[in-house]
Design a protein around this motif. Sequence first.
Motif: not given
Length: 297
Positions: A117-131
């Motif tokens: 799911e592209e939306k979840l991919f973007q959400e996960n990657l955003g969380n990775v960037e923040r961490e």
Amino acid sequence: MKYSKQPLTIEQQVSLLKGRGLAIIDEDIAQKVLGSISYFRLANYFRPMETDKQSHQFKPGATFENAVRLYDFDASLRELLFKAIARIEIALRTKMIHHFSLAHGAFWFADKSLSREEKLFQENLGNVERELHRTKEEFIKDHFKKYDNPSFPPAWKTLEVVSFGVLSKMYYNFSDIKVKKNVARSLDLPQHKILESWAASLAALRNCCAHHARMWNRSYPVTPAIPVKLKNAWISHTAVADNKLYIQLCCIAYLLNNILPGNTFTQTLKDLIAAYPNVDVAAMGFPSDWETEALWQ
């Protein structure tokens, strides 16, 4: 409806409880308890003793001390769960890094083509960037001092700083089913969908532990799948509530038996329950014959 209740002193809180029929053996101790554990937090442990949920009148024989004992049991249970889930989280993290990276390289988590799911991919990657941005880990800081391409450290560095919740979502969203099955089978689970649900459930439970939420007598919105049969010792009585703690305890015990053979989780849990005979384990979804199950032997 406008909220009109006003704050009460600790002495007033004790008087309120007594006025509702709660027996308090030692008022000085009760005041000390309420000075370190808020009335609203303890209210969760008063409720099982109430005869009227609207007026909050207590049943005959209800005592302040019983509520505190229940609170103490819950606190010990929460500590046990937090430690156990940490072991599972680290093992899942390790296995994902190993299997996913060998199959798809060091930066699989940043490859959109490997997501469901592209939306979840973007959400996960955003969380990775923040961490990565806020972490104080030296190995991440040292990596960015030396490398600037790609924009992420490899999975074996990056995934060490993401939360269990993000980790479970990454597992769910990964599109290579064959590799996901390899991870599940390394934990003695027959297929990836079971691990998806167990990981999501335990990540949510871990968050409850981290926020000091009540474990006992709680309904959990994120529920694990309940397999009828598993490779190793499991439960034969699977017609249990999937939103109560018992089934999550079963999942934890099963995974720990794979990750850490000879662990003391099951015995520690049984000892804890035995130490608090006033605790109603049925409120956590325990069947009456739970100790006879092979998993708990």
